[in-house]
Scaffold this active site. Structure first.
Site, mmCIF file in Angstrom:
data_model
loop_
_atom_site.group_PDB
_atom_site.id
_atom_site.type_symbol
_atom_site.label_atom_id
_atom_site.label_comp_id
_atom_site.label_asym_id
_atom_site.label_seq_id
_atom_site.Cartn_x
_atom_site.Cartn_y
_atom_site.Cartn_z
ATOM 1 N N LYS A 206 -2.759 13.932 -1.149
ATOM 2 C CA LYS A 206 -1.759 14.760 -0.467
ATOM 3 C C LYS A 206 -0.592 15.052 -1.410
ATOM 4 O O LYS A 206 -0.181 16.178 -1.580
ATOM 5 C CB LYS A 206 -1.286 14.032 0.792
ATOM 6 C CG LYS A 206 -0.251 14.777 1.570
ATOM 7 C CD LYS A 206 0.092 14.062 2.860
ATOM 8 C CE LYS A 206 1.360 14.667 3.441
ATOM 9 N NZ LYS A 206 1.777 14.028 4.675
ATOM 10 N N GLU A 212 -3.114 5.520 -8.599
ATOM 11 C CA GLU A 212 -4.539 5.175 -8.617
ATOM 12 C C GLU A 212 -5.383 6.437 -8.769
ATOM 13 O O GLU A 212 -6.279 6.526 -9.617
ATOM 14 C CB GLU A 212 -4.952 4.463 -7.311
ATOM 15 C CG GLU A 212 -4.410 3.071 -7.129
ATOM 16 C CD GLU A 212 -3.103 3.046 -6.352
ATOM 17 O OE1 GLU A 212 -2.371 4.064 -6.367
ATOM 18 O OE2 GLU A 212 -2.808 2.008 -5.742
ATOM 19 N N GLY A 266 -1.288 11.372 5.799
ATOM 20 C CA GLY A 266 -2.461 10.958 5.024
ATOM 21 C C GLY A 266 -3.545 10.330 5.885
ATOM 22 O O GLY A 266 -4.717 10.695 5.811
ATOM 23 N N ARG A 267 -3.149 9.382 6.748
ATOM 24 C CA ARG A 267 -4.153 8.675 7.544
ATOM 25 C C ARG A 267 -4.681 9.509 8.699
ATOM 26 O O ARG A 267 -5.554 9.068 9.446
ATOM 27 C CB ARG A 267 -3.586 7.349 8.046
ATOM 28 C CG ARG A 267 -2.254 7.455 8.761
ATOM 29 C CD ARG A 267 -1.591 6.098 8.870
ATOM 30 N NE ARG A 267 -0.243 6.154 9.425
ATOM 31 C CZ ARG A 267 0.854 6.418 8.723
ATOM 32 N NH1 ARG A 267 0.767 6.692 7.432
ATOM 33 N NH2 ARG A 267 2.049 6.425 9.300
ATOM 34 N N GLU A 352 -0.767 1.013 9.302
ATOM 35 C CA GLU A 352 0.216 1.807 8.562
ATOM 36 C C GLU A 352 1.091 2.607 9.541
ATOM 37 O O GLU A 352 2.247 2.902 9.254
ATOM 38 C CB GLU A 352 -0.488 2.752 7.570
ATOM 39 C CG GLU A 352 0.428 3.303 6.494
ATOM 40 C CD GLU A 352 -0.307 3.963 5.335
ATOM 41 O OE1 GLU A 352 -0.552 3.313 4.306
ATOM 42 O OE2 GLU A 352 -0.639 5.151 5.461
ATOM 43 N N HIS A 383 -22.278 -13.582 12.969
ATOM 44 C CA HIS A 383 -22.653 -14.742 12.157
ATOM 45 C C HIS A 383 -21.557 -15.101 11.162
ATOM 46 O O HIS A 383 -21.802 -15.813 10.203
ATOM 47 C CB HIS A 383 -23.977 -14.455 11.446
ATOM 48 C CG HIS A 383 -25.084 -14.164 12.410
ATOM 49 N ND1 HIS A 383 -25.886 -15.148 12.936
ATOM 50 C CD2 HIS A 383 -25.464 -13.008 13.009
ATOM 51 C CE1 HIS A 383 -26.743 -14.597 13.796
ATOM 52 N NE2 HIS A 383 -26.497 -13.299 13.860
ATOM 53 N N LYS A 511 4.778 -0.729 -4.937
ATOM 54 C CA LYS A 511 4.391 0.302 -5.914
ATOM 55 C C LYS A 511 5.439 0.395 -7.008
ATOM 56 O O LYS A 511 5.131 0.440 -8.195
ATOM 57 C CB LYS A 511 4.332 1.682 -5.231
ATOM 58 C CG LYS A 511 3.079 2.015 -4.514
ATOM 59 C CD LYS A 511 3.046 3.544 -4.316
ATOM 60 C CE LYS A 511 2.544 3.939 -2.960
ATOM 61 N NZ LYS A 511 2.706 5.350 -2.648
#
Ligand code: F6P
Length: 546
Positions: A206, A212, A266-267, A352, A383, A511
């Site tokens: 965005k 990253e 973003g999400r 978030e 399990h 960050k």
């Protein structure tokens, strides 16, 4: 002004909790054979059974009052109308406009945003079809069959989850890959598998400033240029972003840029051009079905009274546990292998969005907000962590999601899976009393000493809440519905808690500090002050890496 002490419905719920707290679900089931019917909702073929919760009509009525007191109806209308409800960033929140299938305008700052959204969707359609049909090829004329999405957070988790969820719909000759982590292993493992001539890189960011994504994108660009030369970049890289300037700086021209807007968080961006890899993998028509499913949920959410409104009900029950039972955990278990990344996707969407401590009135909240969310695919997780769900000291309200029909109906597999999901809900609710355990051990021929020794270990308190969400099948439409259901649930909880669910300043500090530490690790002597633990860790790592 909102604080729990100032709120009438909140106080009412506190007082209901005092007499309701010890209530056992199985007693409520025994007293009311219609409980399941009463506490279930269906939207098209999606069924939500929320009867296995610690609720009754008094609790639900008070929760609906809370929603009314918090002005939920008006807040929903504000979001859908494009009001700037993301107040800290002064932005509208319009992921719903991206799937607005009605021919209605939506205004932001007096301008209808629908024409630009429609144009962006047309561009996604044209490009995804051109790739699928081999009309848009790589530099050497070969069909692009390896599609690599480079992004992180909302620019990765949504497309990744949806591509995996809809793998059954992938074009047979297309493979999708995802690079997100800054860890070079992510890049290396993907680049080892693919051929530059047949690879399309999608840089999804965005902001187009995320370290990253840009680091991974540069590494992939170098790999491609080393193989095919600088001129090949235009045929092998596209960008999905709101930041035209940075995209151009990276060397991608605007023809290969697919836009979206700052009113899409973003999400919440899976519905935008961030969904490009989904459209390429499953075809644009199927991508549109996902939008249709989400739109069906939007209509349900905006048009249904609270008492039958699925996202509202789920959100309020979550508030009941979080703020009155003091349970700050929440688990999501899809019983479907294709949906195994859904909990990770929801984790960002929920944590978030609602992991906040400052209210919209700029005050520290005096109540809990977003819970810790975790999960994994059933039956695998039965399990691993289910032991704690059944017998641990922590109560963990859990959503069980399952399709009635599998894409892979092999032998009895799906029936066994269905039996398991239903059994888990029943077991968590019903438990097993000591008397039942004793009877079972007696029937197995155990001695009374053995029975006395084991009876507590083998009993289950039960009374542990679940929602069961049954879909017909995992297809683009039902996935769209499911995602939108959770988006709205998270939104409703944000409204109840009076927080802004649409910013994420909490990710900034770490960050920034990483940018301070980086030069030190790279051997530049900067006199940055750290605590003694961080300083010692820096020295230790530098020593080992020498
Ligand atoms: O982690 C914070 C965040 O801003 C997320 O909200 C977002 O989804 C992710 O980083 C990626 O951001 P971008 O798409 O701008 O690269």
């Amino acid at each position: 002004m909102f604080g729990k002490s100032k709120n009438k419905a909140w106080k009412q719920l506190e007082s209901i909790y005092k007499h309701f707290a010890g209530t056992q679900m199985k007693d409520m089931f025994a007293a009311d054979p219609k409980r399941a019917e009463k506490y279930s909702e269906q939207l098209e073929s999606m069924l939500i059974d929320y009867s296995k919760n610690l609720i009754n009509s008094e609790v639900m009525a008070a929760l609906f009052n809370l929603a009314r007191e918090r002005g939920l109806k008006e807040k929903i209308a504000d979001m859908f109308a494009g009001k700037k409800i993301n107040t800290t960033e002064n932005r509208a929140v319009l992921h719903t406009a991206l799937r607005n299938r009605a021919d209605t305008p939506i205004y932001v700052d007096g301008r209808d945003v629908m024409p630009q959204i429609d144009a962006a969707l047309d561009k996604i359609r044209d490009f995804s079809e051109a790739v699928r049909l081999g009309r848009f090829t790589g530099y050497t004329g070969k069909k692009l069959t390896n599609i690599v999405n480079i992004g992180i957070g909302g620019s990765d988790l949504g497309p990744f989850m949806a591509c995996e969820a809809l793998r059954h719909y992938w074009a047979k000759d297309i493979n999708c890959y995802f690079i997100s982590n800054i860890d070079g292993t992510g890049c290396a493992e993907v680049l080892n598998k693919i051929d530059p001539e047949t690879t399309l890189f999608i840089i999804a960011s965005k902001t187009f400033t995320t370290i990253e994504t840009l680091t991974n994108a540069r590494t992939c660009r170098k790999w491609l240029v080393d193989a095919l030369g600088e001129h090949a970049v235009a045929k092998h890289f596209i960008a999905l972003s709101t930041n035209k300037e940075e995209v151009e700086k990276f060397g991608i021209n605007s023809d290969n840029m697919f836009a979206f807007w700052d009113f899409v968080g973003g999400r919440y961006s899976i519905w935008s051009s961030i969904g490009m890899i989904i459209a390429i993998a499953i075809g644009y028509k199927n991508f549109e079905r996902m939008l249709d499913g989400a739109y069906a949920m939007d209509k349900h959410f905006t048009e249904t009274e609270f008492e039958h409104n699925i996202p509202v009900i789920l959100a309020l029950i979550g508030v009941w546990y979080n703020n009155f039972y003091g349970i700050h955990r929440y688990c999501v278990i899809p019983y479907d292998q294709y949906l195994r990344y859904f909990p990770a996707y929801l984790q960002q969407m929920d944590m978030e969005s609602n992991g906040k401590s400052i209210s919209l009135d700029n005050k520290y909240v005096d109540y809990s907000t977003g819970p810790v969310l975790f999960g994994g695919a059933g039956t695998d997780v039965q399990h691993s962590f289910f032991q704690l769900l059944h017998q641990g000291t922590e109560i963990v309200p859990t959503d069980l999601i399952v399709p009635a029909i599998s894409h892979n109906e092999i032998g009895a597999h799906h029936q066994i899976l269905l039996a398991n999901v239903l059994a888990q809900g029943e077991a968590l609710m019903h438990g097993k009393t000591e008397d039942e355990t004793i009877a079972e051990l007696e029937a197995a021929g155990k001695s009374s000493t053995e029975i006395n020794r084991l009876k507590k270990y083998k009993s289950f308190s039960g009374n542990r809440p679940t929602n069961t969400i049954v879909l017909r099948k995992i297809d683009p439409y039902s996935l769209g519905m499911l995602i939108a259901m959770y988006e709205h649930k998270v939104f409703v909880q944000g409204v109840i808690w009076n927080i802004n669910s649409f910013d994420q300043f909490g990710v900034e500090l770490g960050k920034k500090m990483a940018l301070n530490i980086l030069p030190e690790l790279q051997g530049m002597n900067r006199n940055t002050q750290h605590d003694c633990s961080t300083s010692a860790l820096i020295s230790y790592i530098k020593k080992i890496r020498k």
